[in-house]
Structures are given as structure tokens and as C-alpha cells.
Design a protein around this motif. Structure first.
Motif, PDB file in Angstrom:
ATOM      1  N   LEU A   1      -2.940  15.364  -4.654  1.00 55.50           N
ATOM      2  CA  LEU A   1      -3.826  14.195  -4.658  1.00 55.50           C
ATOM      3  C   LEU A   1      -3.570  13.226  -3.519  1.00 55.50           C
ATOM      4  N   GLY A   2      -2.316  12.979  -3.214  1.00 54.50           N
ATOM      5  CA  GLY A   2      -2.037  11.976  -2.185  1.00 54.50           C
ATOM      6  C   GLY A   2      -0.742  11.260  -2.473  1.00 54.50           C
ATOM      7  N   TYR A   3      -0.577  10.116  -1.802  1.00 53.10           N
ATOM      8  CA  TYR A   3       0.662   9.348  -1.918  1.00 53.10           C
ATOM      9  C   TYR A   3       0.390   8.043  -2.649  1.00 53.10           C
ATOM     10  N   PHE A   4       1.268   7.697  -3.573  1.00 51.02           N
ATOM     11  CA  PHE A   4       1.056   6.550  -4.454  1.00 51.02           C
ATOM     12  C   PHE A   4       2.348   5.754  -4.612  1.00 51.02           C
ATOM     13  N   ILE A   5       2.202   4.433  -4.644  1.00 49.95           N
ATOM     14  CA  ILE A   5       3.383   3.562  -4.805  1.00 49.95           C
ATOM     15  C   ILE A   5       3.178   2.668  -6.021  1.00 49.95           C
ATOM     16  N   PRO A   6       4.231   2.444  -6.831  1.00 49.15           N
ATOM     17  CA  PRO A   6       4.061   1.505  -7.953  1.00 49.15           C
ATOM     18  C   PRO A   6       3.757   0.113  -7.408  1.00 49.15           C
ATOM     19  N   ASP A   7       2.779  -0.560  -7.979  1.00 51.61           N
ATOM     20  CA  ASP A   7       2.418  -1.884  -7.470  1.00 51.61           C
ATOM     21  C   ASP A   7       3.550  -2.864  -7.739  1.00 51.61           C
ATOM     22  N   LYS A   8       3.878  -3.653  -6.716  1.00 49.61           N
ATOM     23  CA  LYS A   8       5.066  -4.511  -6.807  1.00 49.61           C
ATOM     24  C   LYS A   8       4.911  -5.606  -7.866  1.00 49.61           C
ATOM     25  N   ASP A   9       3.690  -6.019  -8.146  1.00 45.63           N
ATOM     26  CA  ASP A   9       3.507  -7.132  -9.086  1.00 45.63           C
ATOM     27  C   ASP A   9       3.088  -6.699 -10.478  1.00 45.63           C
ATOM     28  N   HIS A  10       2.319  -5.631 -10.565  1.00 42.62           N
ATOM     29  CA  HIS A  10       1.688  -5.335 -11.852  1.00 42.62           C
ATOM     30  C   HIS A  10       2.291  -4.178 -12.621  1.00 42.62           C
TER      31      HIS A  10
ATOM     32  N   ARG B   1       0.828  -1.202   0.000  1.00 38.14           N
ATOM     33  CA  ARG B   1       0.000   0.000   0.000  1.00 38.14           C
ATOM     34  C   ARG B   1       0.868   1.261   0.000  1.00 38.14           C
ATOM     35  N   GLY B   2       2.153   1.125   0.345  1.00 39.52           N
ATOM     36  CA  GLY B   2       3.026   2.295   0.341  1.00 39.52           C
ATOM     37  C   GLY B   2       3.520   2.689   1.718  1.00 39.52           C
TER      38      GLY B   2
END
Ligand code: ATP
Ligand code: MG
Length: 561
Positions: free
Chosen positions: A525-534, A301-302
């Protein structure tokens, strides 16, 4: 003796350790352990226990073991062992050479049991598990003694050895401690120590067909490892007399058990059994779904290790059960990311803007600040072009007074670029806004006016031609009720809107290959993390960690009105 100057806030367990150190009870030794059962992934409650146990060892210059309490082959799996190791490591704790397994003590536990049999303190019972349960009595009434309670030591030795040798089927016999069927504490009423289970254990395979019960094994594992302070949650308070009884009967090394209150969070379930149901019934996409309160879910989720550690420390260590507001967890993350997250621009709901007085093929690079909280992070170049995207919600045909964004004839700042004024609105036949036509003022480069003219609004934007398109998962709380158990079953309180997927968000080009594991702030907007799998290069997938502010507090109030 305190090895670490940066002491975290004091609490009753530290005071116990301080007192022990003063009296020399353990010769200054502090040896704790984190003892998970590998029957699921670790959650935020475990994180608190990990931080407490490893934290105390660090602070007092002691040791902390990571020990798997793997005594139930029916529920335990190698996958869980792997995930637990990864999670504790990710939190930043080091067990050095003390990665331990209760299953490594199976022989020793068996030998201890033989000791008790020889002393006449344990007997083989032929009652079925159900009969044992039925004869246990209640808080008001004493239990009934087993008819097999007075078997001779010789018979008990013989039968117990044959249990181990595999002569009997599952449930046919048990080994029980001979304590007191009228004891006011139900745990003391001749508890089962061993059961027969012809099951393959993930480590010892088919070596054993009798397995120790948790209550028999747990205190002895601590004793074998020379633990000083055996820290566990309050529900084990009633089991302590039994652990003490076993240790005294065996006359062996005796750690001190200390109980503290579990961590509970509103809008959240923290129980492996319940989390497993969410996984098995496909409410979520696996144990590490970003909506799960598992450590692996939080990571995806970050959340950063630091934010989880800070949170664990901030909730304190007490003897009283409380429910912590999940907003507190989110806020600790915000504070951490606000300091550390690189800033970028992205538009989730794009509305096209054409700058009609800007040259058609020109690409201009403007300087954007990477982190205003840490200027040493420098700047980067982002492309400004005639066609851009802004957030659809940043324009209104008929804006109210306090709406400091775009409206007909209004001027705003496009961050790091120019002032623009809305000149014309293009609509489809159905009245939907398809694009805005704006003019820009070339004398406001960098976002500041040469004549001291001010604008109230500053918008984020992305070039319509120099960008990358991304999928963005907007996660929200998994439960609609602050108490997920309200009405009886947490499965009835699932938030149907806990995931909203944006298929085509438009992000600045630098995010076409985002840094793995890095949580970014998308400005405004907020905080975002690249998805580890996709996430793949050129087609990133981002997960929203948290919005910039706690928007839920207001929403909840609205819903309840
Ligand atoms: P669950 O109820 O989720 O299945 P558990 O207590 O059965 O958890 P274990 O693997 O036995 O899970 O837990 C390992 C350690 O973590 C234990 O010492 C336990 O006391 C602690 N722990 C588990 N849940 C919490 C919690 N919510 N808050 C603090 N500590 C916890
Ligand atoms: Mg448990």
C-alpha cells in the motif's frame, strides 16, 4: 583545506570557497549562517538553505550560525522561533553556542547609524512612507531628492535621537541613507534605514520604538558575526551594492555575499506568506498539516531527516531558477524508506474472507519478515485465523487475464501464511459482496507449496479477530495544477481531494501501539506514520507519507487528455 572526506557533489559556491582557501582570503576560515526571519514556519526551500549553509561548514571544518533576523516586530512571534529551532535540530544540524538574534545587535546597529549620520551619510526625512515611495522614480526616470536631504548633521543627530526616544508617532519620520536619487539601481536611492514603530518586540519588548530595515540590518549582522560567505537567494543580488555601500561607508569587516537560485517545486507553494494564508483560511489544519511543504509538515507526513537532506543535496546549487518535480522529493523518501521502514500488514478497504476448512477458534502465529531489505531486522509473529480481511480491490467476480488476485475458483497466496482458493461469494440483496468463502491448503504453510505448485498473486491480509482498527489519513497533493499560480491565485487551484479519511482500517495487532516517529511500510500500500498528535494506544491514527509507486504521473496524464 577539507576536513571531511565524504564530500557532497561540487558546485559553484564550493569552487568559490576552494579558491578563497587557496588564496588565503579568509585564512582558511569558512563561517556561514542560516538567517530566518521568525515570521512563519520553515519550508522545504529553507531546508535547502539550511543543508547548504550547515553542510558547507561541516565539509570545510567551519562554523554555521543559526541567526534569527528578527527586525520586524509586527510579523514575528515566539512560536515561530521555537518551531525553527526544532526544525533545524530535527534535520540534524548543530549551531553549538551560536544561536543568535539580530535583536541582540539593536544597540550596535543604532551606533552604526549614528556613525553614518555623523559622516553626513544619513539624514532624517519627514516624508511619509507613501511620499518616499512616490518619489523613488522608476527604472527609466530618476527619483526626486527629499527636501530634508540637506539637514545639518546636528539637526539629524537631534531628530534621530528623538525618534529613538519615542517623541514621534509611527511613520512620522525615517532615517535614510544619503546615496543617489538618480542611481540606476533603485535600492540605492536614499533607502530607509530606520522607521518608527511603537510595537512590542517578542524579545526586546518595548525597549525600542525605531526598528532597522532589513537591508540596513542584514549585511551588518553578517559583518558583526564575522561571516565569511554570506549565502542568500538570487533576489538579493540587486541589494548587494547597497550592503557593500553600508559596509564601506562604515569601514567595517566585509563578508562576501554569494547568491544562488531558490528551490521551487511544482504542485507546491514555497513562500511563508502564501503558506500562512493556507493556515489562516483553514485550507489546512495548521502549519504542520502533512500536506504542507513545511519541515514540520513533512515530518508529520513521515519524511525522515535523511530524506530531506538527500533531496536538498540532489537538487544542486545553481544560479538559474528552475522548478523541481515534487515527484523527486517523494522518490527520495521512497528510496530511504524502502531500505529502512519496518513492514507490516494493514487493510484499508476490508472485505471479509472465511476459510471454511479452518478450525473456528484456532489462532495460529505465522512468521513475517520485518524488512526484506535488511534481514537483521528479523521476523515477528502475526495471527492467522479462520476469519480474515483482505483488500476489497483484491477480488473480482469476472477478473481479466492479468488480474493475479482473487476471483471465483482462483488460488492465491496469503503472504507468510497459506494458499487459499475462492470457493464461494456471498452477496447482499443489493448485490454487494459481503464476504468470500475460501478453502486453504494446510500443506502450504509459510506461503510455499509442498508440490512446487505456483500461484501468481500474493495478497496482504489481517485477522478479523486479532487486529486493531485505525483511522488512516490518505494525503494527496494540495494543488491540482503543477503550477499552483495558474490563473492568478493559488487559492483557486486547491485539490478538493487532498485528504481522504479511512475511519476503520484494519491493521495487524502489533500496530495498536506503533513506535512514535517511525514510518512503516504497509505491504503493497505505501508508507504510513502514526500521527504525532492524534494517535493513542489502542486507537492509532496513521498518515500516509507516500504510496509505493508514483501513481500521480499517470493520473495527471489521464486528466489532461
Ligand atoms: P519566504 O519567501 O518563504 O518568506 P524568505 O526568504 O522571506 O522566505 P527567510 O526567513 O528570510 O524567508 O529565509 C531564510 C533563508 O532561507 C534566506 O537566506 C533565504 O534566502 C533562504 N530561502 C528562503 N526560501 C528559499 C528557497 N525557496 N530556496 C532556497 N533558499 C530559500
Ligand atoms: Mg525574507
Amino acid at each position: 583545506m577539507s576536513a571531511n572526506k565524504d564530500r557532497s557533489p561540487s558546485h559553484f559556491i564550493k569552487r568559490i570557497i576552494d579558491t578563497d582557501n587557496e588564496s588565503g582570503k579568509w585564512n582558511g576560515r569558512v563561517h556561514t549562517r542560516f538567517p530566518p526571519e521568525p515570521n512563519g514556519y520553515l519550508h522545504i526551500g529553507h531546508a535547502k538553505s539550511i543543508c547548504l549553509n550547515f553542510g558547507l561548514a561541516e565539509e570545510y571544518g567551519g562554523k554555521c550560525n543559526l541567526r534569527f533576523d528578527d527586525t520586524n516586530p509586527l510579523k514575528e512571534e515566539e512560536e515561530y522561533v521555537r518551531s525553527i529551532i526544532e526544525d533545524v535540530q530535527w534535520l540534524g544540524f548543530d549551531w553549538q553556542d551560536r544561536l543568535l538574534f539580530a535583536s541582540d545587535y539593536f544597540q550596535q546597529l543604532y551606533d552604526f547609524a549614528i556613525d553614518l549620520v555623523k559622516k553626513g551619510d544619513a539624514f532624517v526625512c519627514d516624508l511619509s512612507p507613501e511620499a518616499i515611495r512616490n518619489q523613488r522614480g522608476t527604472l527609466k526616470d530618476p527619483g526626486t531628492e527629499s527636501p530634508f536631504r540637506d539637514r545639518s548633521i546636528q539637526d539629524n543627530m537631534d531628530l534621530f535621537e528623538r525618534m529613538k526616544a519615542g517623541e514621534f508617532s509611527d511613520g512620522e519620520r525615517t532615517l535614510r541613507a544619503k546615496i543617489d536619487m538618480a542611481h540606476p539601481n533603485l535600492n540605492m536611492r536614499d533607502p530607509v534605514m530606520y522607521r518608527i514603530l511603537h510595537a512590542t518586540h517578542h524579545r526586546t519588548k518595548d525597549e525600542w520604538c525605531i526598528y532597522p530595515m532589513y537591508d540596513w540590518a542584514h549585511g551588518l549582522e553578517d559583518s558583526i558575526e564575522g561571516i565569511t560567505h554570506s549565502i542568500c537567494t538570487l533576489e538579493f543580488e540587486d541589494h548587494r551594492p547597497l550592503y557593500d555601500w553600508y559596509l564601506d561607508a562604515l569601514d567595517t569587516y566585509h563578508p562576501q555575499q554569494i547568491e544562488f537560485a531558490r528551490l521551487n517545486l511544482n504542485f507546491t507553494v514555497v513562500s511563508k506568506r502564501k503558506l500562512k494564508r493556507l493556515v489562516d483560511e483553514r485550507v489546512v489544519d495548521g502549519w504542520d498539516d502533512p500536506r504542507m511543504p513545511t519541515i514540520s509538515g513533512l515530518r508529520r507526513r513521515g519524511y525522515t531527516p535523511l530524506s530531506v537532506r538527500k533531496f536538498s543535496e540532489s537538487v544542486g546549487v545553481t544560479k538559474r531558477d528552475t522548478v523541481v518535480d515534487v515527484a523527486k522529493l517523494e522518490n527520495v523518501l521512497r528510496n530511504d524508506l524502502n531500505k529502512n521502514a519496518p513492514r507490516v500488514m494493514g487493510v484499508l478497504d476490508p472485505l471479509k474472507v472465511v476459510i471454511i476448512n479452518y478450525p473456528e477458534d484456532k489462532v495460529e502465529y505465522v512468521d513475517a519478515v520485518n524488512n526484506p531489505e535488511d534481514r537483521s531486522e528479523g521476523t515477528r509473529k502475526i495471527a492467522f485465523t479462520r476469519e480474515l480481511f483482505i483488500e476489497r480491490a483484491d477480488y473480482m467476480d469476472d477478473p481479466p487475464k492479468k488480474f493475479f488476485r482473487l476471483g471465483p475458483g482462483r488460488e492465491v497466496r496469503l503472504k507468510y501464511a497459506y494458499f487459499v482458493t475462492c470457493y464461494n461469494v456471498v452477496k447482499s440483496e443489493t448485490g454487494d459482496i459481503t464476504e468470500l468463502h475460501c478453502t486453504y491448503d494446510p500443506k502450504t504453510k509459510g506461503g510455499a507449496a509442498h508440490d512446487g505448485r505456483r500461484v501468481k498473486g500474493t495478497l496482504h491480509w489481517v485477522s478479523a479477530t486479532e487486529n486493531v482498527s485505525a483511522k488512516v489519513n490518505l494525503y494527496d497533493r494540495l494543488f491540482i495544477n503543477d503550477n499552483p499560480e495558474e490563473g492568478g491565485d493559488f487559492m483557486n487551484n486547491i485539490n478538493p481531494n487532498s485528504l481522504e479519511i479511512v475511519e476503520s482500517a484494519i491493521l495487524e495487532r502489533s500496530l495498536s501501539e506503533p513506535v512514535h516517529g517511525c514510518t512503516y511500510q504497509f505491504e503493497r500500500l505505501g508508507y504510513f506514520i502514526p500521527d504525532k498528535d492524534h494517535s493513542i494506544p489502542g486507537r492509532p491514527v496513521f498518515n500516509r507519507a507516500v504510496s509505493l509507486r508514483d501513481s500521480w504521473a499517470k493520473q495527471v496524464k489521464k486528466v489532461h487528455k
